[in-house]
Structures are given as C-alpha cells and as structure tokens.
Write an enzyme that holds these catalytic residues in place. Structure first.
Site, PDB file in Angstrom:
ATOM      1  N   TYR A 118      42.514  -7.807  17.520  1.00  0.00           N
ATOM      2  CA  TYR A 118      42.493  -6.373  17.837  1.00  0.00           C
ATOM      3  C   TYR A 118      43.938  -5.891  17.740  1.00  0.00           C
ATOM      4  CZ  TYR A 118      41.832  -2.051  20.516  1.00  0.00           C
ATOM      5  OH  TYR A 118      41.815  -0.744  20.927  1.00  0.00           O
TER       6      TYR A 118
ATOM      7  N   HIS B 271      32.584   1.963  17.022  1.00  0.00           N
ATOM      8  CA  HIS B 271      32.683   1.139  15.819  1.00  0.00           C
ATOM      9  C   HIS B 271      31.312   0.534  15.531  1.00  0.00           C
ATOM     10  CE1 HIS B 271      37.217   0.642  15.582  1.00  0.00           C
ATOM     11  NE2 HIS B 271      37.067   1.154  16.789  1.00  0.00           N
TER      12      HIS B 271
END
Length: 517
Positions: free
Chosen positions: A370, A508
């Site tokens: 991430y 997402h």
C-alpha cells in the site's frame, strides 16, 4: 464671556439644523438652559446610535457563529460520506447528534443508528444526479447510439436539454431540443441522443460499440464501467468489459495459481457495514491467495478477525501501522503455505505504517503493498518519490536476484492518461502528478517489471478506484491505481490479468492475476 459667545453660536447652529425658529438674543442673555437641552439631545442621539451599532455587531457575530457551526457540521457530514467506516468508531451520543444533523429519524441501539445512517448515505449516493463535492461536480453519463463503426461523443448540460456533439474531425455544434430527435448519417457521423430536461451532466461521454437503445444492453446503468468516460479519449480506446475481454479458463490439467488483490478501505467496516464478506468473494472467485491493503487494523484485533475471516485459508500474515493506529495496514491470506514471510522493506523509516508484506513461494516472491498517498497539498510527495518508491524498487530488484517477483496492491499512481478519466484536471492531484508518474516509470517499469493489465489490454480504459465524494462508480469517473507488476521472466506465464468492477463494497475494486505454473 467667550464661552457664552461660543455657546450661543453652537445653539444657533443647533436650532438651524433642527428646524427651530431663530431667536435673536444678545450674549448677555442666559443661554445655559438651552445649552443643557442641546447637550441632552446630543447624548440621546449618540446613545441611540451606539445601541443600534452594538445590536448590529452582535447580530453579525451571531450570524457568523451560526455559519461557522453550520460549516463545521457540513464538513463533518462530508467526512462521514467519504469514509462511512468512521461510524463504527463513534459513540452513541455522537451518532444521535449526527442523525439529527442529517435529518435521519431513528431510535435504538448503536447498531440501529449505524444501520440507519448507512442506509441514508447509500440512498443519497444512489439518488444523486449531479452533486457538487469539494473538488469538482459529480455528473452522470448517458449512453448514446452509434451507427456503424463511428464513435459518438456527447456532452450534456445541467438543468436543460442541451447537447454538444462532435466527431474527431469536426468542431462542436450546439443543439437545443425539447422533443426527441434522431439523425442517421454515414460512418463517422454524429447521432443525436434522446435527452430529458432532468439530465445532469457536463462530461464527455464516448460510447464504443453498437447499442440498440440508450440505457439497454452492455451500457446499462448496472454496468457503468462498460461506458468509456474520459475527457481526452483517443480513437483506439475502448471501455473495459470483463465479460467479453477475459480469455477462456485454463484446462483442468494446467497447473495455475489465482491471486486476488483488494484495497478494502477498512476491513472491519467492510465486514460489518457494507453487506459483503470476503468469504463471498472466495466462494465466487475460488482464489488461492488474497492480498489486502488499507485494512486499518490494529494488532490487538488481528487474531479475532483472521480466525473467522476465511474458511480453508490457514495461512495469513498481517502487518499494522504502529505509528498511527487504525491506519494503513496490509495482509496476505493463502491456502498455500509459503516458504518464508517478511514484513516491511527493512528500512525503519518506511516500516512503521504496515505497508508491505512479502511471502516466498516455490517459484516467486509475492509482495502486497500500500504505497503512501502524496496527501492533501502534496505534503508527502517528496518523501514518496525520493525515498519510498526507490526503496521499494530496489527491494524488489534485490529479491529478483534469487527468484522472480510479483508486486500487487494500491500503488497510488495512475501511470498514463488512459488510466484516469480527467487527466487535464488532475495534473496536480495526488496520484497523477508528473513526479509520481515519472517515479512509477523509473522505479518499476524501467527496472523490468511488467504492468500485466496494460500488457494484456493496451487500449482499454479501465478503472479500479472511484471516489465516494464524486459518486464515481455510478458515472464511471475513476482512476486505475491498483496493479499487478511481474518480473519479465513471468510475463509469458500470465494467463489473465483482470479487474472485478462489479464488486463495490470498497472505493476500490478487487483485481486478479492467473499465473500458469
């Protein structure tokens, strides 16, 4: 005597200004009574003015305080809309205050309050046609008809039935209409679309592929990703449709591994409030490995969740942010036992936010990452492009000395203009700055790692992220921020690289990679 003469002059001026009859008198007459009357009158006048002015100041201050309170309330509600997962961390008192501000009528336990607020936010998102959030207006696209192989470009203005249509070789022509119009021309011509007065949009919409009727077929509202929405489309670009663009499944005799990756934007919130479970995803996709980003988990919560998250996946590896609790966080969950596990990049400055997990399998290393967002005002941009990206790229090249590498996750960069619906409007937005795009190229692609989706679909407009504030999913105004990058030696083993845009439990969507072994 001079004082009396001065008082007399003032008295005469006062009488003239007030419209009183002028009285002839000598300075010898007593004028003190009249001066006293004049003084009292002036005092009353000034007193009234002062009271009036103070009243106006108090009124302005009250109005200003009220506006500030209203503004703060609106900002708080906007933050909740952007991240509904915050509701779970609020107290009952705070939730009740929020329901009052949002006009939601509900009583009961915390669960009831959260449920009612989630329903209200969901209803707002589904009911909005053209809200104006903090950054830019959100608009909805309207599918258009097409004749032959020509593409149709349509712009629709807010609150009136107005079309701006264009072909690649012609200037825009403006047409106002109240009734239904349809004009059929030769190939590369423009087809006018039926529009209603309730239409709300000022966005270029490019529809590729014939559609029998607007709003039906593959461009239905239920599949907005099949509509090509882009401010600067090129002629060869087409919208993504996983139903028609994925290759046939591999045969049962072919050994393969299926990896899924997903930024869940808060795992606990997803499991509790969004009506979707990771178990459902496993049943539908039957993946071998699941990589998660932005879990927002704390170490104390990991054991309770990982034991009940997925049946049959006995190997799970989690890392959480310790510098900021309930922030970032990544995980890998696998039914295949890895040979080794590593957390972080081995750089203390980068490893306090729980952003990387690496597992080693027989044939490759798998990383879930991430990547830090450059943030509001691009406050972390320099750190991102000069420290984080080079460290991650170097770490991957070091691993590659022994085995091929697969990197997946939210890399927080739309690499090319095809990867974002409005490139011109986001040149200085986090995730699309020139610095981030150049860093992506330099630290990953130029080092030999392959963007598997773009390799498989060079001209396909597909997004993996849609902002809540912009009602992005409904209008397909998105970004492609999530990737599978693989070493060149694995390029020929990639059978399929795809996105699952129909799964909308997060901002997402999951993406997948099927690798032949």
């Amino acid at each position: 005597m001079p004082l009396l003469l001065r008082g007399a002059s003032l008295l005469r001026l006062y009488e003239c200004s007030c419209g009183l009859p002028i009285v002839n008198f000598s300075s010898r007459k007593l004028v003190l009574p009249r001066l006293n009357i004049m003084r009292d009158g002036l005092r009353v006048t000034y007193s009234r003015r002062a009271v009036s002015k103070n009243s106006e100041i108090e009124k302005d201050e009250h109005s200003s305080e009220k506006k500030e309170d209203t503004s703060e309330s609106e900002l708080e509600i906007q933050r909740i809309r952007s991240d509904p997962g915050q509701l779970q961390s609020m107290t009952v008192k705070e939730l009740r205050e929020l329901t009052r501000r949002m006009g939601v009528s509900v009583k009961g336990t915390k669960k009831d309050l959260v449920s009612a607020l989630m329903d209200s936010l969901s209803a707002e998102e589904n009911g909005k046609e053209g809200n104006s959030p903090a950054e830019q207006a959100s608009h909805s696209e309207v599918p258009s008809k097409r004749k032959g192989g020509a593409s149709v470009v349509v712009e629709q203005k807010i609150e009136r039935s107005e079309i701006i249509s264009e072909t690649p070789s012609k200037k825009r022509s403006r047409t106002k209409q109240k009734s239904v119009k349809s004009t059929t021309l030769e190939e590369n011509s423009v087809t006018n679309v039926k529009l209603n007065k309730t239409s709300v949009q000022k966005e270029t919409l490019v529809v590729q592929g014939a559609v029998s009727k607007a709003g039906q077929g593959p461009n239905d509202d239920t599949e907005p990703w099949t509509v090509l929405v882009h401010k600067k489309p090129q002629a060869a670009w087409i919208p993504y449709n996983p139903k028609t663009m994925r290759p046939p499944p591999l045969g049962k005799d072919t050994r393969a591994l299926k990896i899924l990756s997903w930024n869940v934007n808060g795992l606990k919130a997803l499991l509790k409030s969004r009506g979707f479970s990771v178990q459902q995803l496993a049943q539908r996709e039957d993946f071998d490995v699941l990589c998660l980003q932005e879990t927002k988990m704390q170490e104390k919560d990991v054991e309770a969740i990982k034991d009940s998250l997925l049946d049959g996946y006995t190997n799970s590896f989690w890392t959480c942010s310790v510098s900021k609790l309930g922030y970032s966080g990544t995980a890998i969950i696998s039914r295949v036992k890895p040979l080794s596990i590593k957390y972080g990049l081995g750089v203390p400055d980068h490893d306090t936010e729980g952003r990387v997990v690496t597992v080693e399998f027989d044939d490759f290393y798998l990383l879930t990452a991430y990547v830090p967002n450059s943030g509001d005002g691009l406050r972390r941009l320099t750190y991102r492009v000069t420290e984080w990206d080079p460290s991650l790229g170097n770490y991957m090249k070091e691993l590659e000395k022994s085995k091929p590498v697969i990197l997946t996750g939210d890399l927080n960069c739309a690499h090319q203009e095809i990867d974002i619906h409005d490139p011109a409007g986001n040149r200085r937005s986090a995730g699309f700055t020139n610095e981030e795009r150049e860093s992506f190229e330099t630290n990953f692609l130029s080092k030999g790692f392959i963007d598997t989706f773009r390799k498989q679909h060079p001209n396909v407009v597909a997004y993996s992220y849609w902002g809540y504030r912009h009602n992005g999913r409904k209008t397909n105004k998105g970004w492609r921020l999530d990737y599978f990058l693989v070493s060149q030696s694995l390029e020929e083993k990639v059978h399929d690289s795809y996105i699952l845009p129909d799964i909308s439990a997060s901002d997402h969507s999951p993406l997948g990679l099927i690798l032949k072994l």
